[in-house]
Design a protein around this motif. Structure first.
Motif, PDB file in Angstrom:
ATOM      1  N   THR A 150      56.112  -3.534 -90.480  1.00 39.34           N
ATOM      2  CA  THR A 150      56.611  -2.928 -89.239  1.00 39.34           C
ATOM      3  C   THR A 150      56.600  -1.407 -89.327  1.00 39.34           C
ATOM      4  O   THR A 150      56.234  -0.720 -88.357  1.00 39.34           O
ATOM      5  CB  THR A 150      58.036  -3.423 -88.945  1.00 39.34           C
ATOM      6  OG1 THR A 150      58.063  -4.848 -88.995  1.00 39.34           O
ATOM      7  CG2 THR A 150      58.499  -2.961 -87.573  1.00 39.34           C
ATOM      8  N   ARG A 151      56.998  -0.867 -90.448  1.00 39.03           N
ATOM      9  CA  ARG A 151      57.019   0.584 -90.627  1.00 39.03           C
ATOM     10  C   ARG A 151      55.629   1.179 -90.436  1.00 39.03           C
ATOM     11  O   ARG A 151      55.459   2.195 -89.749  1.00 39.03           O
ATOM     12  CB  ARG A 151      57.532   0.933 -92.021  1.00 39.03           C
ATOM     13  CG  ARG A 151      57.496   2.429 -92.349  1.00 39.03           C
ATOM     14  CD  ARG A 151      58.002   2.655 -93.769  1.00 39.03           C
ATOM     15  NE  ARG A 151      57.971   4.061 -94.128  1.00 39.03           N
ATOM     16  CZ  ARG A 151      56.935   4.659 -94.713  1.00 39.03           C
ATOM     17  NH1 ARG A 151      55.846   3.956 -95.006  1.00 39.03           N
ATOM     18  NH2 ARG A 151      56.995   5.939 -95.012  1.00 39.03           N
ATOM     19  N   THR A 152      54.626   0.542 -91.034  1.00 39.51           N
ATOM     20  CA  THR A 152      53.255   1.032 -90.904  1.00 39.51           C
ATOM     21  C   THR A 152      52.796   0.999 -89.446  1.00 39.51           C
ATOM     22  O   THR A 152      52.183   1.954 -88.957  1.00 39.51           O
ATOM     23  CB  THR A 152      52.305   0.178 -91.766  1.00 39.51           C
ATOM     24  OG1 THR A 152      52.730   0.231 -93.133  1.00 39.51           O
ATOM     25  CG2 THR A 152      50.873   0.685 -91.671  1.00 39.51           C
ATOM     26  N   ALA A 153      53.109  -0.098 -88.746  1.00 42.56           N
ATOM     27  CA  ALA A 153      52.695  -0.237 -87.349  1.00 42.56           C
ATOM     28  C   ALA A 153      53.383   0.809 -86.471  1.00 42.56           C
ATOM     29  O   ALA A 153      52.756   1.443 -85.617  1.00 42.56           O
ATOM     30  CB  ALA A 153      53.010  -1.648 -86.854  1.00 42.56           C
ATOM     31  N   PHE A 154      54.677   1.006 -86.667  1.00 40.12           N
ATOM     32  CA  PHE A 154      55.425   1.966 -85.854  1.00 40.12           C
ATOM     33  C   PHE A 154      54.988   3.397 -86.148  1.00 40.12           C
ATOM     34  O   PHE A 154      54.904   4.228 -85.233  1.00 40.12           O
ATOM     35  CB  PHE A 154      56.924   1.805 -86.092  1.00 40.12           C
ATOM     36  CG  PHE A 154      57.587   0.881 -85.114  1.00 40.12           C
ATOM     37  CD1 PHE A 154      58.410   1.362 -84.127  1.00 40.12           C
ATOM     38  CD2 PHE A 154      57.366  -0.485 -85.193  1.00 40.12           C
ATOM     39  CE1 PHE A 154      59.017   0.510 -83.217  1.00 40.12           C
ATOM     40  CE2 PHE A 154      57.962  -1.356 -84.303  1.00 40.12           C
ATOM     41  CZ  PHE A 154      58.790  -0.856 -83.305  1.00 40.12           C
ATOM     42  N   ALA A 155      54.731   3.710 -87.415  1.00 41.11           N
ATOM     43  CA  ALA A 155      54.312   5.062 -87.775  1.00 41.11           C
ATOM     44  C   ALA A 155      52.981   5.421 -87.120  1.00 41.11           C
ATOM     45  O   ALA A 155      52.743   6.582 -86.765  1.00 41.11           O
ATOM     46  CB  ALA A 155      54.209   5.193 -89.290  1.00 41.11           C
ATOM     47  N   SER A 156      52.109   4.409 -86.943  1.00 44.86           N
ATOM     48  CA  SER A 156      50.804   4.675 -86.336  1.00 44.86           C
ATOM     49  C   SER A 156      50.875   4.785 -84.812  1.00 44.86           C
ATOM     50  O   SER A 156      49.961   5.313 -84.176  1.00 44.86           O
ATOM     51  CB  SER A 156      49.811   3.569 -86.718  1.00 44.86           C
ATOM     52  OG  SER A 156      50.203   2.325 -86.167  1.00 44.86           O
ATOM     53  N   LEU A 157      51.970   4.284 -84.222  1.00 46.44           N
ATOM     54  CA  LEU A 157      52.062   4.265 -82.754  1.00 46.44           C
ATOM     55  C   LEU A 157      53.047   5.279 -82.186  1.00 46.44           C
ATOM     56  O   LEU A 157      53.028   5.542 -80.979  1.00 46.44           O
ATOM     57  CB  LEU A 157      52.486   2.857 -82.281  1.00 46.44           C
ATOM     58  CG  LEU A 157      51.479   1.727 -82.479  1.00 46.44           C
ATOM     59  CD1 LEU A 157      52.108   0.385 -82.131  1.00 46.44           C
ATOM     60  CD2 LEU A 157      50.223   1.956 -81.645  1.00 46.44           C
ATOM     61  N   ARG A 158      53.902   5.874 -83.025  1.00 51.03           N
ATOM     62  CA  ARG A 158      54.963   6.730 -82.479  1.00 51.03           C
ATOM     63  C   ARG A 158      54.439   8.014 -81.837  1.00 51.03           C
ATOM     64  O   ARG A 158      55.133   8.617 -81.016  1.00 51.03           O
ATOM     65  CB  ARG A 158      55.963   7.082 -83.578  1.00 51.03           C
ATOM     66  CG  ARG A 158      55.420   7.983 -84.666  1.00 51.03           C
ATOM     67  CD  ARG A 158      56.420   8.174 -85.782  1.00 51.03           C
ATOM     68  NE  ARG A 158      55.850   8.984 -86.867  1.00 51.03           N
ATOM     69  CZ  ARG A 158      56.426   9.104 -88.058  1.00 51.03           C
ATOM     70  NH1 ARG A 158      57.563   8.481 -88.307  1.00 51.03           N
ATOM     71  NH2 ARG A 158      55.852   9.841 -88.986  1.00 51.03           N
ATOM     72  N   ASP A 159      53.223   8.432 -82.179  1.00 54.65           N
ATOM     73  CA  ASP A 159      52.701   9.682 -81.623  1.00 54.65           C
ATOM     74  C   ASP A 159      51.481   9.481 -80.725  1.00 54.65           C
ATOM     75  O   ASP A 159      50.748  10.431 -80.435  1.00 54.65           O
ATOM     76  CB  ASP A 159      52.324  10.647 -82.762  1.00 54.65           C
ATOM     77  CG  ASP A 159      53.556  11.166 -83.498  1.00 54.65           C
ATOM     78  OD1 ASP A 159      54.579  11.400 -82.836  1.00 54.65           O
ATOM     79  OD2 ASP A 159      53.491  11.315 -84.737  1.00 54.65           O
ATOM     80  N   VAL A 160      51.251   8.252 -80.287  1.00 54.79           N
ATOM     81  CA  VAL A 160      50.139   8.030 -79.355  1.00 54.79           C
ATOM     82  C   VAL A 160      50.542   8.551 -77.976  1.00 54.79           C
ATOM     83  O   VAL A 160      51.725   8.781 -77.689  1.00 54.79           O
ATOM     84  CB  VAL A 160      49.757   6.536 -79.279  1.00 54.79           C
ATOM     85  CG1 VAL A 160      49.246   6.046 -80.617  1.00 54.79           C
ATOM     86  CG2 VAL A 160      50.934   5.691 -78.816  1.00 54.79           C
ATOM     87  N   ASN A 161      49.573   8.741 -77.106  1.00 52.67           N
ATOM     88  CA  ASN A 161      49.809   9.434 -75.835  1.00 52.67           C
ATOM     89  C   ASN A 161      50.859   8.765 -74.948  1.00 52.67           C
ATOM     90  O   ASN A 161      51.702   9.436 -74.351  1.00 52.67           O
ATOM     91  CB  ASN A 161      48.489   9.566 -75.061  1.00 52.67           C
ATOM     92  CG  ASN A 161      47.554  10.563 -75.718  1.00 52.67           C
ATOM     93  OD1 ASN A 161      48.007  11.479 -76.407  1.00 52.67           O
ATOM     94  ND2 ASN A 161      46.257  10.386 -75.512  1.00 52.67           N
ATOM     95  N   TYR A 162      50.795   7.421 -74.814  1.00 51.97           N
ATOM     96  CA  TYR A 162      51.734   6.786 -73.892  1.00 51.97           C
ATOM     97  C   TYR A 162      53.166   6.880 -74.407  1.00 51.97           C
ATOM     98  O   TYR A 162      54.116   6.940 -73.614  1.00 51.97           O
ATOM     99  CB  TYR A 162      51.333   5.331 -73.619  1.00 51.97           C
ATOM    100  CG  TYR A 162      51.526   4.371 -74.780  1.00 51.97           C
ATOM    101  CD1 TYR A 162      52.751   3.727 -74.989  1.00 51.97           C
ATOM    102  CD2 TYR A 162      50.468   4.078 -75.638  1.00 51.97           C
ATOM    103  CE1 TYR A 162      52.916   2.838 -76.031  1.00 51.97           C
ATOM    104  CE2 TYR A 162      50.636   3.195 -76.683  1.00 51.97           C
ATOM    105  CZ  TYR A 162      51.861   2.575 -76.880  1.00 51.97           C
ATOM    106  OH  TYR A 162      52.022   1.690 -77.921  1.00 51.97           O
TER     107      TYR A 162
END
Length: 268
Positions: A150-162
């Motif tokens: 979960t940490r890896t998935a969230f870290a990769s998505l927290r700074d995406v545009n949406y």
């Protein structure tokens, strides 16, 4: 035209068949699973006892139904505990980072410093055997694996545009985590849950095999396999049926996990 995902199809068919037998075992069994001398000792498979009988004359089919239900229930509860806490920890560390990440992940690393089954054995050794203590022990040792994914998935998505957009619009972190990031990690978390279930089945069977899981006379696939080991030359069907159910259960859920991973790769 999309190709049929045969992993998912076959996995759901096999899992559905196994689940049907497990539900049947909770409602009805041909004989009382603990009834001694339900038939002759070491009776081979027959119309009366389709999987034969064991050294006490107990019906193996009835005991396999009960044992598979106990194993599946423990595995589901284990995954539920590990997933709920692990996903919460991973979401917080992956989204916030910094001190929160360091503190929670150091605790996570401490849990993974030792083999998970060894940690579970120590916990059960301190608290005592039994179904509920096994669930608690395995649930604790499964937390780190879900937290890392979960940490890896969230870290990769927290700074995406949406995510940046809703953050600029004033959305609270809890709303961003639950409504905007978590749904987009499902393709990663579902395969992890199937792997966790299979690992929980193996862990429970291993602990029962060692005699510290479900206590006799209640049926457990691991304990039954331990009993069958000493009877291979007299009643090989005991080990074949008991071990076969464990293998098929793991294989069926493993196919679902593989199918989900294929779906995830195709959607990328």
């Amino acid at each position: 035209m999309k190709k049929r995902n045969w992993y998912l199809t076959l996995g759901f068919i096999l899992t559905g068949i196994i689940a049907s037998f497990i539900v049947m075992g909770f409602i009805w069994t041909p004989y009382d699973p603990n009834a001694i001398m339900a038939g002759p000792k070491f009776s081979p498979p027959s119309f009366e006892h389709i999987m034969g009988t064991d050294n006490f004359g107990r019906d193996i089919f009835s005991r396999v139904l009960q044992g598979a239900g106990s194993t599946a229930l423990i595995a589901l509860c284990t995954v539920l505990i590990g997933a709920l806490i692990g996903i919460a920890v991973g979401a917080l560390t992956g989204y916030f980072g910094g001190i929160v990440d360091e503190a929670l992940m150091r605790f996570n690393d401490a849990l993974t410093a030792f083999p998970s089954i060894l940690v579970a054995l120590v916990i059960v050794g301190v608290m005592g055997g039994g179904k509920y203590n096994v669930i608690l022990a395995l649930g604790i040792v499964f937390i780190p694996s879900f937290a890392r994914v979960t940490r890896t998935a969230f870290a990769s998505l927290r700074d995406v545009n949406y995510v940046k957009s809703v953050r600029l619009m004033g959305a609270k972190p809890a709303r961003i985590i639950c409504l905007h990031i978590l749904p987009n990690t499902i393709s990663v978390l579902l395969p992890a849950i199937t792997i966790g279930f299979n690992n929980a089945v193996l862990a429970e069977a291993s602990m029962s095999y060692l005699g510290i899981g479900i206590k006799p006379p209640d049926a457990s696939l691991g304990y039954m396999l331990s009993e069958a080991q000493g009877m291979l030359s007299i009643a090989p069907w005991y080990a074949i049926w008991t071990g076969g159910v464990i293998v098929i259960m793991i294989f069926a859920v493993g196919l679902i996990g593989e199918g989900l991973q294929h779906c995830g790769r195709e959607s990328m």
